[in-house]
Design a protein around this motif. Structure first.
Motif, PDB file in Angstrom:
ATOM      1  N   GLY B 199      46.693 -48.597  48.936  1.00 44.74           N
ATOM      2  CA  GLY B 199      48.066 -48.393  48.510  1.00 44.74           C
ATOM      3  C   GLY B 199      48.305 -48.626  47.032  1.00 44.74           C
ATOM      4  N   ALA B 201      48.333 -48.412  43.026  1.00 45.07           N
ATOM      5  CA  ALA B 201      48.315 -47.259  42.137  1.00 45.07           C
ATOM      6  C   ALA B 201      48.211 -47.634  40.663  1.00 45.07           C
ATOM      7  CB  ALA B 201      49.549 -46.405  42.367  1.00 45.07           C
ATOM      8  N   THR B 226      46.820 -42.263  46.121  1.00 44.25           N
ATOM      9  CA  THR B 226      48.091 -42.684  45.534  1.00 44.25           C
ATOM     10  C   THR B 226      48.321 -42.022  44.176  1.00 44.25           C
ATOM     11  OG1 THR B 226      46.901 -44.632  44.789  1.00 44.25           O
ATOM     12  CG2 THR B 226      48.364 -44.908  46.660  1.00 44.25           C
ATOM     13  N   ILE B 227      47.249 -41.946  43.364  1.00 51.51           N
ATOM     14  CA  ILE B 227      47.399 -41.333  42.046  1.00 51.51           C
ATOM     15  C   ILE B 227      47.666 -39.837  42.201  1.00 51.51           C
ATOM     16  CG2 ILE B 227      46.232 -40.895  39.852  1.00 51.51           C
ATOM     17  CD1 ILE B 227      47.036 -43.770  40.284  1.00 51.51           C
ATOM     18  N   LEU B 229      49.264 -38.458  44.662  1.00 55.86           N
ATOM     19  CA  LEU B 229      50.679 -38.340  45.029  1.00 55.86           C
ATOM     20  C   LEU B 229      51.567 -38.544  43.800  1.00 55.86           C
ATOM     21  CD1 LEU B 229      52.946 -38.111  47.077  1.00 55.86           C
ATOM     22  CD2 LEU B 229      52.656 -40.515  47.614  1.00 55.86           C
ATOM     23  N   TYR B 230      51.183 -39.516  42.975  1.00 57.66           N
ATOM     24  CA  TYR B 230      51.952 -39.801  41.757  1.00 57.66           C
ATOM     25  C   TYR B 230      52.012 -38.575  40.849  1.00 57.66           C
ATOM     26  CZ  TYR B 230      52.742 -41.780  37.082  1.00 57.66           C
ATOM     27  OH  TYR B 230      53.175 -42.031  35.823  1.00 57.66           O
ATOM     28  N   ALA B 249      51.588 -38.083  51.191  1.00 59.66           N
ATOM     29  CA  ALA B 249      52.397 -39.260  51.511  1.00 59.66           C
ATOM     30  C   ALA B 249      52.315 -39.564  53.003  1.00 59.66           C
ATOM     31  CB  ALA B 249      53.846 -39.029  51.087  1.00 59.66           C
ATOM     32  N   LEU B 252      49.119 -41.328  53.763  1.00 55.70           N
ATOM     33  CA  LEU B 252      49.201 -42.728  53.340  1.00 55.70           C
ATOM     34  C   LEU B 252      50.021 -43.548  54.332  1.00 55.70           C
ATOM     35  CD1 LEU B 252      49.668 -42.369  49.481  1.00 55.70           C
ATOM     36  CD2 LEU B 252      47.823 -43.564  50.628  1.00 55.70           C
TER      37      LEU B 252
END
Lengths: 369, 276
Positions: B199, B201, B226-227, B229-230, B249, B252
């Motif tokens: 989780g 980031a 996560t990155i 998604l970012y 997402a 995750l």
């Protein structure tokens, strides 16, 4: 760990960026500076510390050019610290603070010859760092972080104002009123809230909360202080609830029994006896929630808009300390990069202060027990 | 009577507050999963050639998890054993505990700064999975130490006394009695640590980087889920990008639910076993 952060983070305030002036040339094969010739130099060309005059000569489209450049030492205004010959005044530009560039036309467009003279930046005043309102790290070399400190504080306070009442009310309900089984289920749901990655919160915020703010405040982008507060308020809930519940459960049952025996209702017992008895622990939980809100990075970047300005309204785009580090570390160089470490130290000091308060509270708690 | 009404109103407010929290959780979960589940299919997750797929990100994340656990688990477990089985309440031990507690409270971005400076720059690892794993292993140490120590504390003293009474040495007791008995706790600690690594980031962004290709070794940069998604969220233009973002997402979120469920399952089994 701290040691390394400090080495980087303190340097901008105690040392200049370099000992002397440095020169970078572009598209010039051979350049002679004060009698020394540099061939195909692509890196910084250093100059002796107390040099007062630079004689730079090179070939431009077949003709020799000699530039006598005066360096005026101890000038408060870096733009006028370097004096070029008047006939080339139109070729000189000042693209960034402490940086002069002189450009000559090349054989074809795109192959212009440039000489860039970089002055050493003096140590940056620490007070200007903490109280400066201008964050212009690349062009003006201004590194004031007050706007970000304010944004961090305001968004944290907002998150606490929304999150704490919700968290305390539900923690008391779960710990004191609900049957164990139902409480356990709700508790595991809240634990799930703690496990959701912050990027997912940010994504949710950007997709749901930001458009909501856009409509609510009629603002252009919707990425705002309010969106950040909203998301942070959700994110601090699980921390505060978990610790509040633990400290409520740690209150000896004789407190409850005594209170009920003198005729108080269950509700009065919960709020007037058990809750005050657990207050040190609850306060510690709130402070832990505060440090989570201060340290949160990715969720805030995605929803807060990231303009370094003083937060005046809930619909303002703001930028927190953490966001600045994460956003700019990728391309920051030299002093800019070091200043990001200084921001890290500021964060660290904030968190350490909060941790110390928690430790005090814990001591107080164990002494009381 | 008056007190009863007051109590009733307060009770209502408390239920309302709890309801708001639970509704928010359900809202987030439902919104993400309902929008993302449709885009998830076998090719999206597992096909390395899929342009829009997330296979490379899953591999990067898995590497990061494996390497950081390989570093942090032994150190964490040994520290917990030391703290619980060997140490007395001396000054250095108190300092160690204070250090662990402080470590737990530091925001993750600061770990990222440290990792970037020390592992990436000073040790010369650059932006790589190894650099990120080293950084994250420090970050998950407090979780591992705490959870392991709690499970060690839960082991009844009679286990230790029984073993020692049979003539086992302290080390034999630890190796043959304590560690097996605390395995569920250690497993819980590892699962929590995995959840944290997956989780996380901010420190990953600084130390592992954003390279989108499939990493062939741990010395390369990579992009975790996560990155990914970012970046999708930050730079999404097409509807497709949002679809991928939703799907990532969702993955995750499903992962987090699995992590939570498994720790709960292990914890309940563990307590049941000890009570027997």
């Amino acid at each position: 760990m701290l040691f390394f952060l400090f080495i980087q983070g303190v340097e901008p305030f105690v040392r200049p960026t370099s000992d002397s002036i440095r020169i970078v040339v572009q598209n010039i094969d051979s350049v002679t500076i004060n009698g020394v010739t540099w061939e195909n130099q692509t890196r910084f060309i250093p100059v002796y510390k107390d040099t007062q005059e630079l004689i730079i000569s090179f070939k431009n489209r077949g003709t020799d050019i000699t530039l006598p450049i005066q360096i005026v030492p101890d000038n408060d205004d870096p733009e006028h610290a370097i004096v070029f010959p008047t006939e080339y005044a139109s070729a000189v530009s000042y693209p960034e603070a402490y940086t002069h560039t002189i450009t000559f036309p090349g054989m074809v467009t795109g192959l212009e010859q440039t000489i860039t003279i970089l002055q050493a930046e003096p140590p940056y005043p620490f007070t200007a760092f903490l109280s400066g309102l201008e964050w212009r790290p690349t062009h003006l070399k201004l590194y004031g972080i007050l706007t970000m400190i304010l944004a961090t504080i305001v968004s944290t306070i907002g998150a606490v104002l929304i999150g704490v009442p919700l968290a305390l009310l539900s923690a008391v309900l779960i710990a004191e009123f609900l049957p164990k089984r139902l409480g356990g289920i709700i508790r595991s749901a809240i634990d799930l809230l703690a496990g959701i990655p912050s990027v997912v919160y940010g994504f949710f915020g950007l997709m749901m909360v930001v458009p909501l703010v856009q409509r609510l405040f009629n603002s252009a982008s919707g990425s705002s202080l309010f969106a950040a507060i909203f998301i942070l308020a959700i994110m601090v809930l699980p921390t505060i609830i978990a610790i509040t519940m633990t400290s409520l459960q740690a209150v000896p049952s004789m407190y409850r029994e005594a209170s009920l025996a003198v005729g108080a209702s269950k509700m009065q017992t919960a709020w007037h006896v058990v809750f005050p008895a657990a207050r040190s622990g609850i306060l510690a939980g709130i402070i832990l929630g505060v440090s989570r809100a201060i340290g949160e990075t990715m969720a805030v970047i995605l929803v807060a808009g990231n303009s370094p300005q003083i937060p005046r309204a809930l619909s303002d785009s703001v930028r927190t300390l953490t966001a600045t580090i994460a956003l700019e570390m990728g391309y920051a160089q030299g002093r800019h990069s070091q200043i990001l470490f200084s921001i890290g130290i500021v964060l660290f000091v904030m968190i350490l202060t909060l941790n110390t308060i928690i430790l005090r509270l814990k001591k107080h708690l164990s002494e009381a027990a | 009577m008056k007190q009863k009404t007051k109590d009733g109103i307060l009770y209502g407010i408390m239920i309302l507050a709890t309801g708001i929290i639970l509704a928010t959780l359900l809202w987030i979960l439902f919104y993400i999963v309902s929008n993302g589940i449709g885009s998830i299919n076998f090719a999206f997750i597992f096909s390395p050639g899929n342009e829009k797929g997330i296979f490379a990100m899953i591999v990067t994340t898995a590497w990061l998890v494996a390497v950081s656990l390989a570093i942090a688990l032994p150190v964490g477990i040994i520290t917990a054993l030391f703290l619980n089985e060997y140490s007395k309440n001396t000054r250095p031990v108190r300092f160690l505990r204070l250090a662990i507690e402080t470590l737990a409270g530091i925001p993750s971005i600061l770990y990222g700064l440290f990792g970037l400076l020390f592992f990436s720059r000073i040790m010369g690892l650059g932006q790589s999975i190894l650099s990120g794993a080293l950084t994250l292993s420090i970050m998950i140490l407090p979780v591992i130490i705490r959870t392991t120590e709690e499970s060690l504390k839960a082991i009844p003293v009679s286990f230790r006394e029984g073993s020692l009474a049979l003539g086992a040495t302290k080390w034999q007791t630890i190796y043959h009695v304590i560690i097996p008995a605390s395995l569920p706790g250690i497993l819980t600690a590892s699962i929590l640590a995995v959840g944290r690594v997956v989780g996380e980031a901010a420190p990953v962004l600084l130390t592992v980087g954003i390279a989108k290709n499939l990493p062939s070794s741990i010395f390369q940069s990579g992009r975790t889920l996560t990155i990914h998604l970012y970046y999708l969220t930050k730079e999404a233009i097409h509807q497709d990008d949002f679809q991928i973002a939703f799907a990532t997402a969702t993955i995750l979120v499903i992962f987090v639910i699995l992590v939570n469920a498994s720790t709960r399952f292990i914890a309940s089994r563990f307590t049941a076993k000890l009570e027997q």
